[in-house]
Design a protein around this motif. Sequence first.
Motif, short mmCIF file in Angstrom:
data_model
loop_
_atom_site.label_atom_id
_atom_site.label_comp_id
_atom_site.label_asym_id
_atom_site.label_seq_id
_atom_site.Cartn_x
_atom_site.Cartn_y
_atom_site.Cartn_z
N ASN A 57 0.86 -1.20 0.00
CA ASN A 57 0.00 0.00 0.00
C ASN A 57 0.89 1.24 0.00
N GLU A 58 0.27 2.40 0.04
CA GLU A 58 1.03 3.65 -0.11
C GLU A 58 1.88 3.94 1.11
N LYS A 59 1.41 3.48 2.28
CA LYS A 59 2.19 3.73 3.50
C LYS A 59 3.47 2.91 3.48
N GLY A 356 -15.31 -13.00 -12.89
CA GLY A 356 -15.73 -13.81 -11.74
C GLY A 356 -16.53 -13.03 -10.71
N HIS A 357 -16.26 -11.72 -10.61
CA HIS A 357 -17.01 -10.92 -9.62
C HIS A 357 -18.52 -10.99 -9.92
N ILE A 358 -18.86 -11.00 -11.20
CA ILE A 358 -20.29 -10.98 -11.57
C ILE A 358 -20.97 -12.22 -11.02
N GLY A 381 -12.50 -1.54 -6.19
CA GLY A 381 -11.90 -2.41 -7.20
C GLY A 381 -12.94 -2.58 -8.30
N CYS A 382 -12.68 -3.46 -9.25
CA CYS A 382 -13.67 -3.68 -10.31
C CYS A 382 -15.02 -4.07 -9.73
N TYR A 383 -15.00 -4.81 -8.63
CA TYR A 383 -16.26 -5.28 -8.01
C TYR A 383 -17.12 -4.14 -7.48
N GLY A 423 -11.50 -7.20 -2.78
CA GLY A 423 -10.67 -7.90 -3.77
C GLY A 423 -9.34 -8.34 -3.14
N ASP A 424 -8.59 -9.15 -3.87
CA ASP A 424 -7.33 -9.67 -3.32
C ASP A 424 -6.33 -8.56 -3.03
N SER A 425 -6.17 -7.62 -3.99
CA SER A 425 -5.19 -6.56 -3.80
C SER A 425 -5.61 -5.62 -2.66
N THR A 426 -6.89 -5.30 -2.63
CA THR A 426 -7.37 -4.39 -1.57
C THR A 426 -7.26 -5.07 -0.21
N PHE A 427 -7.42 -6.40 -0.20
CA PHE A 427 -7.30 -7.14 1.07
C PHE A 427 -5.91 -6.96 1.67
N THR A 455 -4.55 -6.98 -9.69
CA THR A 455 -5.17 -5.70 -9.33
C THR A 455 -5.87 -5.24 -10.60
N GLY A 456 -7.09 -5.67 -10.78
CA GLY A 456 -7.78 -5.52 -12.07
C GLY A 456 -8.06 -4.07 -12.44
N MET A 457 -8.60 -3.34 -11.50
CA MET A 457 -9.14 -2.02 -11.83
C MET A 457 -8.09 -1.05 -12.36
N THR A 458 -6.87 -1.18 -11.88
CA THR A 458 -5.85 -0.22 -12.28
C THR A 458 -4.99 -0.72 -13.44
C1 LIG Z 1 -5.88 4.59 -1.34
C2 LIG Z 1 -6.11 4.15 -2.73
N1 LIG Z 1 -5.09 3.67 -3.44
C3 LIG Z 1 -5.27 3.26 -4.72
C4 LIG Z 1 -6.52 3.31 -5.29
C5 LIG Z 1 -6.71 2.87 -6.74
N2 LIG Z 1 -7.37 1.56 -6.78
C6 LIG Z 1 -8.68 1.44 -6.98
S1 LIG Z 1 -9.19 -0.12 -6.84
C7 LIG Z 1 -7.67 -0.71 -6.57
C8 LIG Z 1 -7.34 -2.16 -6.32
C9 LIG Z 1 -8.24 -3.12 -6.96
O1 LIG Z 1 -7.72 -4.41 -6.87
P1 LIG Z 1 -8.53 -5.59 -6.25
O2 LIG Z 1 -9.00 -5.26 -4.88
O3 LIG Z 1 -7.73 -6.83 -6.35
O4 LIG Z 1 -9.84 -5.69 -7.17
P2 LIG Z 1 -9.99 -5.88 -8.76
O5 LIG Z 1 -9.99 -4.54 -9.37
O6 LIG Z 1 -8.87 -6.76 -9.21
O7 LIG Z 1 -11.29 -6.52 -8.92
C10 LIG Z 1 -6.78 0.34 -6.60
C11 LIG Z 1 -5.35 0.14 -6.46
C12 LIG Z 1 -7.57 3.84 -4.51
N3 LIG Z 1 -8.80 3.97 -4.98
N4 LIG Z 1 -7.34 4.23 -3.25
#
Ligand SMILES: Cc1ncc(C[n+]2csc(CCOP(=O)(O)OP(=O)(O)O)c2C)c(N)n1
Length: 538
Positions: A57-59, A356-358, A381-383, A423-427, A455-458
């Motif tokens: 994460n950013e920290k 898969g989220h759908i 995230g995308c979800y 999502g996995d990345s947000t987790f 990390t789908g959305m980005t």
């Molecule tokens: C603090 C912060 N950092 C970065 C983002 C940009 N961002 C939006 S969603 C996301 C991660 C999505 O990944 P994941 O949770 O795995 O879900 P996916 O998109 O793969 O479904 C990021 C990095 C944000 N919104 N807020």
Amino acid sequence: MQNLLLLGAEAIAQGALDAGLSGVYAYPGTPSTEITEYVQHNKKAKERKVHSQWSSNEKTAMEAALGMSYAGKRALVCMKHVGLNVAADAFVNSAITGANGGLVVAVADDPSMHSSQNEQDSRFYAKFAMIPVLEPSNQQEAYDMTYYGFELSEKMQVPVLLRITTRLSHSRSGVKRSEEKQENEIKLPNDMRQFVLLPVIAKRRYKALIESQVRFEEDSENSVFNKYKEGKDKSLGVIVCGIAHNYMLENYVDTEIPYPVLKIGQYPLPRKQIKKIYNECEAILVVEEGYPIVEEMLRGYLSDGKVKGRLDGTLPRDGELNPRHVGRALGFKFDDVKGIPELVKGRPPAMCTGCGHIDAYVALNEALEEFGDGHVFADIGCYTLGALKPLNAINTCVDMGASITMAKGAADAGFQPAIAVIGDSTFTHSGMTGLLDAVSEKSNIIVLISDNFTTGMTGQQESQAFGKIEKICKGIGVDEEHIFVLNPTKRNQKKMIDLIRQEMKYEGVTVIIPRRQCVQTVKDKNLGERIRELNLKV
Ligand SMILES: Cc1ncc(C[n+]2csc(CCOP(=O)(O)OP(=O)(O)O)c2C)c(N)n1
Ligand code: SF4
């Protein structure tokens, strides 16, 4: 010197590499992602072994970069504006510890919230932390300011914030490179106590930071990035910051700008130049992208009406600026734009077919049908697009990680069922600590960690959660018997619905991991191979 055609984000990366960068630390987020991706794909950076892996994460990114700076090397941190909220503890304290090797914090703001939760202005954070800011108006300046930013950071011994906005980050222009510098050698700080923020040291350091403000201002006063341009018509003086300078220039393609102009690219503001334009002109127009921070400073509480900008309606109070907004504020008349062609009209985003989220949401919706609306605390995230029709599957999305903790709070209030979707990345970005709280208090929640191995959305960056989610959940203390993994296919729909219903009866933390590879990554052979190697049970 070589000329390159670069995005603003790429110009920052190239500027950093040419300035002798040793490491970039970042978490993806639009519109900052391309800075790190450029370093990751750069041949020379690979040869030099410049660190460029994504952080959790950013920290963690900010702290790792501070560690590299402590060791005397030059480090770059990149994030989107809301990421600075996550990094804030480390960021603000880094102004007190100071920097050793040059430390540039590149933050990309997103006015108009093209892909963000808010349009906060990072210049406020730098003011709060009391460090210098560089704000480019074009791609060449993005390069030059990054190049200079490391020097400034080492000269002033503090981190420097580089602020860009969406348009600049995502548009391309020719950039002339400067001479390539060698990386710094490892060299510890002269004062070996400065990074130990015990109160007695922190107080001393804070006083020193206050005293440094004079030097920061002097540097701004003499900076090539702050330019005063004379104009004959003194009925108006224009103070213009960052990319807004370009918007102003677009209104004067064939004519001279009649008014005196003060272009701001470095902060703290150059007080003498501000005074000069203020005293010389009858009215002042402040044009800045983001919050009216400069305008507010100039007006004070007792505005005499001389300063115009976003606060008095001369310019729109929110959203991105453009050349028309600025032109109108300068007195130009424009015809209204006639209808936007269908082809380019704003279209709502949607999840990809086969995502898969759908399927996970379809099952979740059915499992929750009997309970009515309002039970799903989601994340970013995308979800998050599950909020839109036809799924209408989620009820909250606040900040990264908030799904688990908000579900916990609602469960604490006695609200059931309380479901979190993350999502996995947000987790691994910021959901794990919330899960620990929930486990410690045996909260009655179900957490769906929708795992797509990326990390789908980005734009499909590596996720730190890759192959580790079950182990992390177990390590945090989730009862093994309440951790489930399944592929949310149509065939497994009933299984998933039954599972959710079954776990609603359990009074404690359940983790369900719907797992399917993001369809946008299926062509990535390397990722496919790595997924197979994991040999995960689904
Ligand atoms: C603090 C912060 N950092 C970065 C983002 C940009 N961002 C939006 S969603 C996301 C991660 C999505 O990944 P994941 O949770 O795995 O879900 P996916 O998109 O793969 O479904 C990021 C990095 C944000 N919104 N807020
Ligand atoms: S990019 Fe991947 S995670 Fe995002 S909607 Fe498309 S398939 Fe789903």
